[in-house]
Every structure is written in C-alpha cells, then in structure tokens.
Scaffold this active site. Structure first.
Site, PDB file in Angstrom:
ATOM      1  N   ASP A  60       0.835  -1.204   0.000  1.00 18.18           N
ATOM      2  CA  ASP A  60       0.000   0.000   0.000  1.00 18.18           C
ATOM      3  C   ASP A  60       0.870   1.255   0.000  1.00 18.18           C
ATOM      4  O   ASP A  60       2.101   1.174   0.095  1.00 18.18           O
ATOM      5  CB  ASP A  60      -0.980   0.000   1.190  1.00 18.18           C
ATOM      6  N   ASN A 119      -8.313  -1.883  13.831  1.00 17.90           N
ATOM      7  CA  ASN A 119      -9.674  -2.142  13.344  1.00 17.90           C
ATOM      8  C   ASN A 119      -9.730  -3.324  12.383  1.00 17.90           C
ATOM      9  O   ASN A 119     -10.726  -3.537  11.706  1.00 17.90           O
ATOM     10  CB  ASN A 119     -10.241  -0.881  12.661  1.00 17.90           C
ATOM     11  N   HIS A 156      -7.776  -3.794   9.687  1.00 11.49           N
ATOM     12  CA  HIS A 156      -7.430  -3.565   8.279  1.00 11.49           C
ATOM     13  C   HIS A 156      -6.145  -4.295   7.898  1.00 11.49           C
ATOM     14  O   HIS A 156      -5.275  -4.529   8.748  1.00 11.49           O
ATOM     15  CB  HIS A 156      -7.377  -2.071   7.933  1.00 11.49           C
ATOM     16  N   GLU A 178      -9.701  -1.153   4.509  1.00 11.92           N
ATOM     17  CA  GLU A 178     -10.384  -0.794   5.747  1.00 11.92           C
ATOM     18  C   GLU A 178     -11.646  -1.646   5.924  1.00 11.92           C
ATOM     19  O   GLU A 178     -12.096  -2.298   4.974  1.00 11.92           O
ATOM     20  CB  GLU A 178     -10.766   0.692   5.690  1.00 11.92           C
TER      21      GLU A 178
HETATM   22  C1  GLP Z   1      -0.718   1.022   8.184  1.00 11.69           C
HETATM   23  C2  GLP Z   1      -0.154   0.285   6.987  1.00 11.69           C
HETATM   24  C3  GLP Z   1      -0.467  -1.190   7.063  1.00 11.69           C
HETATM   25  C4  GLP Z   1       0.049  -1.722   8.383  1.00 11.69           C
HETATM   26  C5  GLP Z   1      -0.690  -1.025   9.521  1.00 11.69           C
HETATM   27  C6  GLP Z   1      -0.238  -1.466  10.899  1.00 11.69           C
HETATM   28  O1  GLP Z   1      -2.078   1.225   8.018  1.00 11.69           O
HETATM   29  N1  GLP Z   1      -0.662   0.822   5.764  1.00 11.69           N
HETATM   30  O2  GLP Z   1       0.132  -1.871   5.955  1.00 11.69           O
HETATM   31  O3  GLP Z   1      -0.128  -3.107   8.457  1.00 11.69           O
HETATM   32  O4  GLP Z   1      -0.476   0.371   9.413  1.00 11.69           O
HETATM   33  O5  GLP Z   1       0.867  -0.719  11.301  1.00 11.69           O
HETATM   34  P1  GLP Z   1       1.718  -0.980  12.610  1.00 11.69           P
HETATM   35  O6  GLP Z   1       2.552  -2.176  12.315  1.00 11.69           O
HETATM   36  O7  GLP Z   1       2.544   0.253  12.778  1.00 11.69           O
HETATM   37  O8  GLP Z   1       0.758  -1.210  13.721  1.00 11.69           O
END
Ligand code: GLP
Length: 245
Positions: free
Chosen positions: A67, A134, A136, A141
């Site tokens: 992403d 949440n 995702h 989302e």
């Molecule tokens: C963002 C990224 C995701 C990632 C998520 C969790 O939304 N786009 O790809 O998995 O955050 O991030 P973290 O590992 O910092 O909790």
C-alpha cells in the site's frame, strides 16, 4: 493455519525473517508483497543482518509495497516509498523495489500500472501483512469487499492517527491511500500475518477465531490455504488454546 506465538521481539523478528528467507531461497526471482508500519521493523532489520552475514540473498527478489499514502509527494518521510528506501532497499540488495506513486493524479491508472508490474513478475510468491487495530490489512479498511482489487481508498481516523505527528495535526494527515485489494493479497500462494502488542489482540482474535466478515478485513485470511501467523504474547492474549496448536 499455523500460529506461532513468540516470546521476545528478537524471536518475533527471526520467525518473520525466516518466513521471507524460505520463500526467497526457494525461488531466486521471488516477488514479495511487503507491509510498512512499526510491526515489521524487526523483520527488515533481521533480513539486513542475514544478508550482511551471508545467510540470505535477496538480490533476485522484487519487492512490492502492499500500500501507499495518496495525495502526498513521494519524497515525504511518511510515504512507504521513503519507508522502503530507508528500511530495506538501502540496506539489502534487491532486484527491484516497487511502491505505488503517492502523487499520482490518476489513481486508477497507477493501480493498473502496479497490477501489471506484479503480473510481469509472475504474481506475488509471498504476501506479508500487518494488521490495524480495526482489522485492516494493507489499506483495506473495514467494509472492503473480499473481491476488491488495487484501488484508491479513504482512510479511517484510526488509520490516519499514526501519521498525525508527521503532518503536524490529525486533520493534515492524508485522507486517502492506494492499496492492493483483498483479492490481490489472497492470490499469493503464501501469506504471513504479523501482529505485536496488546492493542492488536482483539483484532487478531476476531480475525482468526470468528467467522470471516468484510467488517474485519483480516478475517478473510483464515480462508487462505497457507497462512502463517506470527504473534507476540500480547497480540495472542485473546486466542483460545486450540488456535495456537
Ligand atoms: C498502516 C499500513 C499497514 C500496516 C498497519 C499497521 O495502516 N498501511 O500496511 O499493516 O499500518 O501498522 P503498525 O505495524 O505500525 O501497527
């Protein structure tokens, strides 16, 4: 589904790196879909160490960021372009590292271009994912259709929140992202889901132990035939014993 509950940050990173190295060792020109965020930082440091010490070689591998933010210049420190450059490409020789263009005016055309690049690489051999509080995955989302493809999406307030500091305020954080769709992610023959920290425990439990629902995107992963989940104790704290076995 294989669930691995690790006891230290080092073990977490080692298990995650092991999952990537196994795929790369089995296919020289491997295509990897990789996530950003804080969860995989140990994974990328672990890969860099293994490469430095001659234990792994990723020079044939092509990385695709799953992403990217949208509506932000590509060189902004919050972009995944910056993240992958600093965390991976600068430390580990790769065949290529592709990230969607966060400043693309035509988001649909940019997604199409990215999808063609993945196709030209022969499809993703492995997708590694983090999980949002949440539920995702990538920037899919809650409510994302299970048959969704690469597209422009609106980000929820909880997903935008971590970016607030880098943009000066929650309102200034990007409202949109580009993401591989759920159907794109599921097409990979192997999926590795990483989660650490107690704030992920509820999403992890729902994703792995409740029926799959578009309301919690990560729950679709339980349908994948080759899912490995690497957790720390805190993220695993809501799981029943049976799903750890
Ligand atoms: C963002 C990224 C995701 C990632 C998520 C969790 O939304 N786009 O790809 O998995 O955050 O991030 P973290 O590992 O910092 O909790």
């Amino acid at each position: 589904m294989r669930v691995v509950v690790t006891e230290s940050a080092e073990e977490f990173a080692q298990r995650a790196a092991g999952g990537v190295v196994e795929v790369v060792a089995g296919r020289h020109r491997a295509a990897l879909g990789l996530p950003s965020g804080s969860t995989p930082l140990g994974l990328y440091a672990g890969l860099a160490r293994r490469v430095r010490e001659g234990e792994a070689d990723l020079s044939g591998a092509t990385v695709f960021a799953v992403d990217e933010l949208h509506g932000v210049p590509g060189d902004h420190p919050a972009t995944n372009a910056s993240y992958f450059r600093e965390r991976l490409a600068r430390r580990v020789p790769l065949r290529a590292c592709h990230v969607m263009d966060s400043s693309a005016a035509d988001a649909a055309a940019e997604c199409e271009r990215f999808a063609r690049l993945i196709e030209a690489a022969g499809g993703l051999d492995l997708v590694v994912l983090g999980i949002g509080r949440n539920g995702h995955i990538a920037f899919n989302e809650p409510g994302s259709p299970f048959d969704s493809r690469c597209r422009l999406v609106e980000l929820t307030p909880s997903t935008r929140e971590p970016y607030a500091a880098l943009f000066g305020s929650p309102e200034a954080a990007p409202a949109h992202g580009l993401t591989l769709g759920i159907a794109d992610l599921l097409e990979a023959p192997r999926v590795l889901l990483l989660a650490s920290g107690g704030d992920k425990a509820a999403a992890v439990t729902q994703a792995l132990e409740r029926p799959a629902t578009e309301a919690l995107p990560a729950s679709v992963l339980q349908r994948h035939p080759a899912l490995t989940v690497v957790l720390d104790e805190a993220a695993a704290s809501g799981l029943s014993y049976s799903s750890r076995a």
